[in-house]
Structures are given as C-alpha cells and as structure tokens.
Scaffold this active site. Sequence first.
Site, PDB file in Angstrom:
ATOM      1  N   ARG A  27      12.920   3.262  -6.339  1.00  0.00           N
ATOM      2  CA  ARG A  27      12.545   4.363  -7.215  1.00  0.00           C
ATOM      3  C   ARG A  27      13.779   4.874  -7.938  1.00  0.00           C
ATOM      4  O   ARG A  27      14.803   5.135  -7.325  1.00  0.00           O
ATOM      5  CB  ARG A  27      11.906   5.503  -6.431  1.00  0.00           C
ATOM      6  CG  ARG A  27      10.559   5.155  -5.837  1.00  0.00           C
ATOM      7  CD  ARG A  27       9.930   6.354  -5.173  1.00  0.00           C
ATOM      8  NE  ARG A  27       8.768   5.980  -4.385  1.00  0.00           N
ATOM      9  CZ  ARG A  27       8.127   6.794  -3.561  1.00  0.00           C
ATOM     10  NH1 ARG A  27       8.551   8.043  -3.428  1.00  0.00           N
ATOM     11  NH2 ARG A  27       7.085   6.386  -2.874  1.00  0.00           N
ATOM     12  N   SER A 121       4.702   7.025  -6.336  1.00  0.00           N
ATOM     13  CA  SER A 121       3.862   7.852  -5.475  1.00  0.00           C
ATOM     14  C   SER A 121       3.633   9.224  -6.091  1.00  0.00           C
ATOM     15  O   SER A 121       3.101   9.340  -7.187  1.00  0.00           O
ATOM     16  CB  SER A 121       4.490   7.953  -4.088  1.00  0.00           C
ATOM     17  OG  SER A 121       3.630   8.613  -3.177  1.00  0.00           O
ATOM     18  N   HIS A 122       4.050  10.278  -5.395  1.00  0.00           N
ATOM     19  CA  HIS A 122       3.793  11.649  -5.833  1.00  0.00           C
ATOM     20  C   HIS A 122       4.877  12.172  -6.770  1.00  0.00           C
ATOM     21  O   HIS A 122       4.815  13.328  -7.195  1.00  0.00           O
ATOM     22  CB  HIS A 122       3.687  12.575  -4.617  1.00  0.00           C
ATOM     23  CG  HIS A 122       4.869  12.465  -3.702  1.00  0.00           C
ATOM     24  ND1 HIS A 122       5.060  11.405  -2.861  1.00  0.00           N
ATOM     25  CD2 HIS A 122       5.929  13.281  -3.510  1.00  0.00           C
ATOM     26  CE1 HIS A 122       6.172  11.570  -2.187  1.00  0.00           C
ATOM     27  NE2 HIS A 122       6.735  12.701  -2.562  1.00  0.00           N
ATOM     28  N   ASP A 292      -2.731  11.768  -4.680  1.00  0.00           N
ATOM     29  CA  ASP A 292      -1.499  11.554  -5.433  1.00  0.00           C
ATOM     30  C   ASP A 292      -1.707  10.441  -6.449  1.00  0.00           C
ATOM     31  O   ASP A 292      -2.812   9.908  -6.617  1.00  0.00           O
ATOM     32  CB  ASP A 292      -0.324  11.266  -4.492  1.00  0.00           C
ATOM     33  CG  ASP A 292      -0.389   9.901  -3.838  1.00  0.00           C
ATOM     34  OD1 ASP A 292      -1.471   9.284  -3.822  1.00  0.00           O
ATOM     35  OD2 ASP A 292       0.653   9.445  -3.319  1.00  0.00           O
ATOM     36  N   ASP A 294      -0.921   7.234  -6.788  1.00  0.00           N
ATOM     37  CA  ASP A 294      -1.370   5.880  -6.458  1.00  0.00           C
ATOM     38  C   ASP A 294      -2.459   5.850  -5.401  1.00  0.00           C
ATOM     39  O   ASP A 294      -2.863   4.771  -4.965  1.00  0.00           O
ATOM     40  CB  ASP A 294      -0.189   5.004  -6.027  1.00  0.00           C
ATOM     41  CG  ASP A 294       0.475   5.491  -4.741  1.00  0.00           C
ATOM     42  OD1 ASP A 294       0.569   6.712  -4.555  1.00  0.00           O
ATOM     43  OD2 ASP A 294       0.901   4.652  -3.932  1.00  0.00           O
ATOM     44  N   ASP A 296      -2.707   6.906  -2.176  1.00  0.00           N
ATOM     45  CA  ASP A 296      -2.540   6.728  -0.733  1.00  0.00           C
ATOM     46  C   ASP A 296      -2.363   8.051   0.015  1.00  0.00           C
ATOM     47  O   ASP A 296      -2.434   8.077   1.240  1.00  0.00           O
ATOM     48  CB  ASP A 296      -1.396   5.758  -0.412  1.00  0.00           C
ATOM     49  CG  ASP A 296      -0.030   6.226  -0.900  1.00  0.00           C
ATOM     50  OD1 ASP A 296       0.047   7.283  -1.555  1.00  0.00           O
ATOM     51  OD2 ASP A 296       0.968   5.512  -0.646  1.00  0.00           O
ATOM     52  N   ARG A 297      -2.148   9.153  -0.689  1.00  0.00           N
ATOM     53  CA  ARG A 297      -2.021  10.464  -0.051  1.00  0.00           C
ATOM     54  C   ARG A 297      -3.168  11.363  -0.498  1.00  0.00           C
ATOM     55  O   ARG A 297      -3.723  11.190  -1.583  1.00  0.00           O
ATOM     56  CB  ARG A 297      -0.690  11.126  -0.428  1.00  0.00           C
ATOM     57  CG  ARG A 297       0.542  10.333  -0.002  1.00  0.00           C
ATOM     58  CD  ARG A 297       1.796  10.984  -0.576  1.00  0.00           C
ATOM     59  NE  ARG A 297       2.947  10.108  -0.486  1.00  0.00           N
ATOM     60  CZ  ARG A 297       3.912  10.214   0.425  1.00  0.00           C
ATOM     61  NH1 ARG A 297       3.850  11.170   1.320  1.00  0.00           N
ATOM     62  NH2 ARG A 297       4.932   9.385   0.425  1.00  0.00           N
ATOM     63  N   THR A 361       9.560   7.180  10.055  1.00  0.00           N
ATOM     64  CA  THR A 361       8.823   7.390   8.811  1.00  0.00           C
ATOM     65  C   THR A 361       8.830   6.101   7.996  1.00  0.00           C
ATOM     66  O   THR A 361       9.842   5.427   7.887  1.00  0.00           O
ATOM     67  CB  THR A 361       9.455   8.541   8.016  1.00  0.00           C
ATOM     68  OG1 THR A 361       9.331   9.754   8.775  1.00  0.00           O
ATOM     69  CG2 THR A 361       8.775   8.719   6.668  1.00  0.00           C
ATOM     70  N   GLU A 380       0.954   9.999   8.856  1.00  0.00           N
ATOM     71  CA  GLU A 380       2.214  10.708   8.652  1.00  0.00           C
ATOM     72  C   GLU A 380       1.920  12.119   8.192  1.00  0.00           C
ATOM     73  O   GLU A 380       0.882  12.384   7.572  1.00  0.00           O
ATOM     74  CB  GLU A 380       3.059   9.994   7.593  1.00  0.00           C
ATOM     75  CG  GLU A 380       3.490   8.598   7.987  1.00  0.00           C
ATOM     76  CD  GLU A 380       4.355   7.931   6.930  1.00  0.00           C
ATOM     77  OE1 GLU A 380       5.091   7.016   7.293  1.00  0.00           O
ATOM     78  OE2 GLU A 380       4.290   8.332   5.748  1.00  0.00           O
ATOM     79  N   SER A 382       3.181  13.616   5.833  1.00  0.00           N
ATOM     80  CA  SER A 382       3.309  13.736   4.372  1.00  0.00           C
ATOM     81  C   SER A 382       2.004  13.375   3.672  1.00  0.00           C
ATOM     82  O   SER A 382       1.995  12.672   2.678  1.00  0.00           O
ATOM     83  CB  SER A 382       4.460  12.863   3.866  1.00  0.00           C
ATOM     84  OG  SER A 382       4.291  11.521   4.285  1.00  0.00           O
ATOM     85  N   LYS A 393      -1.579   3.552   3.883  1.00  0.00           N
ATOM     86  CA  LYS A 393      -2.304   4.810   3.976  1.00  0.00           C
ATOM     87  C   LYS A 393      -3.335   4.832   2.862  1.00  0.00           C
ATOM     88  O   LYS A 393      -3.164   4.174   1.831  1.00  0.00           O
ATOM     89  CB  LYS A 393      -1.357   6.000   3.905  1.00  0.00           C
ATOM     90  CG  LYS A 393      -0.255   5.951   2.869  1.00  0.00           C
ATOM     91  CD  LYS A 393       0.685   7.139   3.072  1.00  0.00           C
ATOM     92  CE  LYS A 393       1.909   7.041   2.161  1.00  0.00           C
ATOM     93  NZ  LYS A 393       2.909   6.113   2.648  1.00  0.00           N
TER      94      LYS A 393
END
Length: 567
Positions: A27, A121-122, A292, A294, A296-297, A361, A380, A382, A393
């Site tokens: 990233r 991600s986020h 989020d 993508d 996964d959250r 993590t 997790e 998060s 996730k």
Amino acid sequence: METSPIPVVTVQTSPFEDQRPGTGGLRRKTAVFEGKKNYLQNYIQSLLSSIDLRDRQGCTMVVGSDGRHFSRVAIEVIVQMAAANGIGRLVIGHNGLLSTPAVSCIIRKIKAIGGIILTASHNPGGPGGDFGIKFNVANGGPSPDIVMERIAQVSRTLEEFAICPDLRIDLSRLGRQDFDLENKFKPFRVEIVDSVEVYLQLLRNIFDFGAIKSLLTGPDQLKLHIDAMNGVMGPYVRRILCDELGAPANSAVNCVPLEDFGGQPPEPNLTYATALVEAMKGGEFGFGAAFDADGDRYMILGENGFFVHPSDSLAIMAANLSSIPYFKQQGVRGFARSMPTSTAIDRVAKAMKLALYETPTGWRYFGNLMDSGRCSLCGEESFGTGSDHIREKDGLWSVLVWLSIMAARNQSVEQIVREHWAKFGRHYVCRFDYEGLDPRAAFYLMKDLEGVISDKAFAYQKFAVGDHMYNVEKADNFEYIDPVDGSVARNQGLRIIFSNASRLVFRLSGSGGGGGATVRIYAESFERDPERHSRETQVVLGPLIAIALKISNIHERTGRRGPNIIT
C-alpha cells in the site's frame, strides 16, 4: 484478414527499495503508483517472478479491484504483464470489480494459482488517497510471510520486466477474449465474469435463504439500512440482499462504486460511517450495516444505533453457529482470533469445549488453521470475521450470519447481545489509533516500551488508579508458533495481562498507505455482573487507558494530544 501476433517486449528498469508487501499487500499513496515511472510494473513483475516458472506457465489467475482510482489503468498493465510472463488465463470481474471475499471464492472454485486484488481496504481513495496491490495464493488467502519475502527479494534486484504493451481488453464485455502472442504455443485468454454470481452461489449453499427472506419480507419484516460506502459492495448488496432476499431497494444506500468513495474513507466504524449511525439512531430501522471498500470488513448496528463491537460480534457468532445450515452439516472444529481481539470468544470456546487459537494480526495466519481442519470461525477486532467457506474475512457473509441468528432467535440485535453478556460476561474493549507518526519515533517508542515490560521487576508491578488496582500477571512481546507448519512469527505486539483478566496491547501497525506509522493501543476489561453491563466503555476503561499512557509516554514522545481514532 489475419492479425499479427502481439509482441512481447522486455523493458529495462531499476529496483525500488520499498516494495516489500505488508499485512494488506503493498500500500502506498496513489501518486506513488501513478507518478513513479515503472513503480507499478516493477511490483507486478516481482510478484509474477516470485511464482516458479513451471507453475506460472499456462496457469490461471484471478484479478479484481474495489473500484478505487487508478484501478482500471493498473488492471490493463497487469493483463499486459501476465500475458508476457506466461500466464495462460486471467479471470477478471465485470468492469474490473470483485470484492476480496469474491476473489477468494473464485480462486478456490476454479483452482487458480492465485489472485491479484487492487485495494487499500478501508484507506481513502481518489488521486490523493491510497492504492494497494494484494496477492492471494492458491488456497484463496493472503500471501504467507514466505511469499511476501520472495516478492521483496525479487524487487530488490529487478533489472527488467516483460510486457505486451499493444494488448487491450474490454472490461465491460462479459465473456472470453483470446489473444495470440509472439513466442506462445497457446493463446492467452481473458475471461470477464459477473462480479457477484459465483460468490452468490456459494452463499446459497451456506445459509437458509428462505428463513432470511421471511425475516426481511414477512408481516413483521425487519427493516434494514445498509451502507455500501460507495465501494465494491454496492452490486453485491443490491443483488443479494435486495434482489435475492427481498429487502426493499431503498434499504441500501451509497451502492454506486466511486473512485474516491464519495470523498470519505470507506471505513465501517463509528468515526466514518456517521450517516449510518445517524440513520439508525432514529429508531426506524432494526438492523444496520456498513462495509469497507473491498467488502471484507463490516459494522453492525441495532435499533436506535446500538453498536455491536466486532469482538462481541465474533463471540456471538461462535455461540450461535447452529443457526447456519453450513455448520450443522460441516460441524464446528475450533475458533481463532488475532491477539489484540478481545478474549470474549475464548469463553465461548471453553463452554463449547472447542480449541481456541490466538494468532498475530493478519488473515494469512488463519489459513493454515482452516486448511488443516483446526478452525471453522475466526476474526479480528478490526471489523473482520470469516469462516472456512473461503480464506478471507467476509463482510456480507457476516451480515447474513447475523440475520440468520435473528431469524432463528426472533430477537433484536440488542436482545441477542445482552443475553450473550448475561451468559458469558461482558468484555469492555476499545482501540486508540495514533496515525501518521514519524516511523523512527514510533519504532523507538515500541522498543523502549518493550524494555520496560521485559524488566523482571515489571512482572510484579501494581498500578493503582483511583480505587482500582491492577496487578501485572504477564507481560511479553507476542510470539506465535504455527501449530501446522511450526513457523514462528515474532514481535507481533506487546501484551500486558493483569490478574483480573484486563489487558493492554500495544502494536505497531503494518497496514498503512505510506503516510507514516500507526501505533495502536488496545484496552480490555472483563465484567461478569449483568448489573454493570450498561456502563460507558470509556469510563470503565479509563483507569487502564491511564496506565497505558503513563508507561508508554506516547503523547510526550509523539507530540500528540490524543489518538486520531477511537473504536
């Protein structure tokens, strides 16, 4: 008229020193990928070259993105370089879009060698935001440490990359596109697939869609408010929750994927999903969720804005897996959580007489446990939870678990949570994020703090804060030995465990976008008495937080007056 084969070109380049992927892939600020000559190409070549040539020749890979700025350009480069490096077939989501869970699902379904996911991600999107490249391996999960190290090694000595600059694809056209290349025995194939369909088929085999549909469409229908936060989840929410399960179309908002996610970080927490929080406070809706970028959250809210902490969510799912047909058929083999995640699920595992694994993590650590049949559910703190149906996730899967539990128990979100607390006790938890710190200052803060807690005298330390007394029971730098392959992960976070089941955790995060370092402080306190389950989290954790600030000196050492985010 015959067309000439597309030429394969070798381009000279120079290595970059900062291309070792971290927990969430590589990233960086979007401007780095967009503006540094060959930065993207170097990393893609390093990634492809990390795969043994014999495995790479003619193999299938999956490619998807969360739709953020620069994704289409990057996908075109990936296609051109995959062709030049011997990949036989690429499966790409329609218009380049695939959620991270969907990529994992497709990799496993078609037995691909791996997949490339373009996401941060986020993290924020747009030209001024972040961009990321994540490589998932053949089991559908994130790259293990050995793969990330191999990519980094290649990147440090890279002198050239191979590309087919004249190769062009149409991401908007579903179906096959075949290309003849120079020096190739077989044509190179790109397949543009429906972004949702394969993943939807998997979910149909996991859940009782009839029971969920009855919950959402019956006479006492549960009213939803779902915020896709202008990320990749829009098409999934529309197709699955609305079209398939019958939720009204106006149940879902912000479902058009935008390159900048509407100018807001696509992060499903109380800080950034404020529109959802305000909508839920009105009492009109019985269930709210946000995702989020993508997919996964996730975040869950009940009526009147009742917030479900992700650590509680994981534990409640574990205690109610009998509501899901998949687990009735497959059985439940064990649970896992990341070290900073609260120990709430540990109590459920103990009650169910199942194994509980505490990992560093990073979702990759769960993959070995699931592949070896040791773990059925993991999560997790998060805002990420998943099971062995894939190796990532999965936000929408988590929402469907919650809807299944609500349908089976005929209870509201808040009733389910409070009954769980009454049975198992409540774990008050919070996380302080100090973002954008000077990396050197953050490193030495953690190093010096480790020196403090490693001192033999610290093991007998007592901290008095007001009328609270905390006795240190254990303090260490968390180390994980994988029970499957024996690999060791060291320096995974500093833990202070107190005799009353309270904990403090300090962790230097590796998932940023290149804008400095992030130090995360986690506090946890256990309360058995149901009469004390409605207290304010920050009041309960105040004494622990005071201890954390005192022993770390984080404000004095960083010049900060407080954290950027509290969750």
